[in-house]
Design a protein around this motif. Sequence first.
Motif, short mmCIF file in Angstrom:
data_model
loop_
_atom_site.label_atom_id
_atom_site.label_comp_id
_atom_site.label_asym_id
_atom_site.label_seq_id
_atom_site.Cartn_x
_atom_site.Cartn_y
_atom_site.Cartn_z
N LEU A 26 -10.94 -24.16 -16.04
CA LEU A 26 -9.87 -24.99 -15.76
C LEU A 26 -10.62 -26.35 -15.88
N ASP A 27 -9.78 -27.56 -16.38
CA ASP A 27 -10.20 -28.90 -16.18
C ASP A 27 -9.97 -29.49 -15.00
N GLU A 190 -2.20 -16.24 5.14
CA GLU A 190 -2.49 -17.26 4.34
C GLU A 190 -1.52 -17.28 3.28
N PHE A 191 -1.11 -18.65 2.89
CA PHE A 191 -0.09 -19.01 1.76
C PHE A 191 -0.66 -19.85 0.80
N ILE A 192 -0.50 -19.59 -0.57
CA ILE A 192 -0.70 -20.29 -1.62
C ILE A 192 0.53 -20.44 -2.61
N GLY A 193 0.83 -21.90 -2.81
CA GLY A 193 2.16 -22.18 -3.37
C GLY A 193 3.41 -21.78 -2.80
N GLY A 194 3.22 -21.68 -1.34
CA GLY A 194 4.39 -21.51 -0.33
C GLY A 194 4.47 -20.00 -0.26
N GLU A 195 3.59 -19.14 -0.98
CA GLU A 195 4.10 -17.91 -1.05
C GLU A 195 2.83 -16.93 -0.21
N PHE A 196 3.34 -15.82 0.63
CA PHE A 196 2.29 -15.18 1.28
C PHE A 196 1.42 -14.37 0.64
N ILE A 197 0.01 -14.54 0.85
CA ILE A 197 -1.04 -13.94 0.22
C ILE A 197 -1.35 -12.53 1.01
N GLU A 295 -7.20 -16.69 -6.48
CA GLU A 295 -5.65 -16.96 -6.49
C GLU A 295 -5.25 -18.30 -6.35
N LEU A 296 -6.03 -19.29 -5.46
CA LEU A 296 -5.90 -20.52 -5.34
C LEU A 296 -6.04 -21.39 -6.80
N ALA A 297 -7.26 -20.98 -7.40
CA ALA A 297 -7.54 -21.49 -8.74
C ALA A 297 -6.65 -21.38 -9.60
N SER A 298 -6.04 -19.97 -9.82
CA SER A 298 -5.17 -19.68 -10.91
C SER A 298 -3.61 -20.41 -10.46
N ARG A 302 -1.79 -22.95 -13.21
CA ARG A 302 -0.26 -22.77 -13.39
C ARG A 302 0.25 -24.26 -13.06
N GLU A 303 -0.04 -24.86 -12.07
CA GLU A 303 0.70 -26.26 -11.34
C GLU A 303 0.41 -27.16 -12.49
#
Length: 307
Positions: A26-27, A190-197, A295-298, A302-303
């Motif tokens: 990722l850049d 823990e939540f990433i992108g507002g979704e439960f991990i 998960e966070l980097a992915s 996407r964002e």
Amino acid sequence: MGKIHIIHENSEWTDHLIKRMDELGLDYEEWFLDKGMVDLTTAPPEGIFYNRISASSHTRDHRYVPELTESVLAWLELHGRKVLNGTRAIRLEVSKVNQYTALKKAGIAVPATIAAVGKEAIVDAAHRLGAPSFITKHNRAGKGLGVQLFHSIEALESYVNSEEFNEPLDGITLIQEYIKSPDSSITRCEFIGGEFIYAVRVDTSEGFELCPADACRIEDLACPVGERPKFEIIKDFDEDIIDAYKTFLKENEIAIAGIEFIRDGEGNLYTYDVNTNTNYNRDAEEKEGVFGMLELASYLGRELHQS
């Protein structure tokens, strides 16, 4: 399209994310905001911006970082940049009073709490709370700093009038009812992108400093064979509170967070902390094969593409 900009002030808490960003190709660019300026006469660069500033920045001699960061985030938002954990998130990060009022507004139960400024007011607050046992904590802290348990007002009075009293950074001390967990644990969701991990069980039997980051370890927190580890991911976690948390995060424009709750002996659940610069525990993740920073980097990748 620009790049991913990571705003932070602590490389030890960000290195694992950077490794995952490199792994995914990722850049990105790191914005280390220990000091600097905000030029309101210019426009910010293109891309997306992820804020990882912590309420505990002052413990690393970065006293004014949250104030500087809020200025930067306001500048980014003015120009319509995509900001993950923006100005609303940092206001909750640096004030537990703001957290509790926002949680209560969302219909989420929190421990009974009184905020006080001044030693006399702190003791008066304990009288007003009327709880047999209670804790003090700083309104702006992080890592569980400043949390102490008291079983009498006399003990509190002796503490606040002693040289050991630790004045909060913003002057606000919270007096909060002590919620006793039957198994000396709390749960962190823990939540990433507002979704439960995932949810992790944290053993609190040795104290209140519960930061899951590897860099927070004073010693190896993995227990000997046969004993429960300090941090343990809960398999098949399914609680109604998750939907309430997701709604709360959406309403407060928080994309990434760890939310902590405690359950008392009657099964009542109380939420007491929202961490908007969440970290993850390596041992717990390796055991279950789930990795928060990956998960966070992915998600950041996407964002960026969606922007």
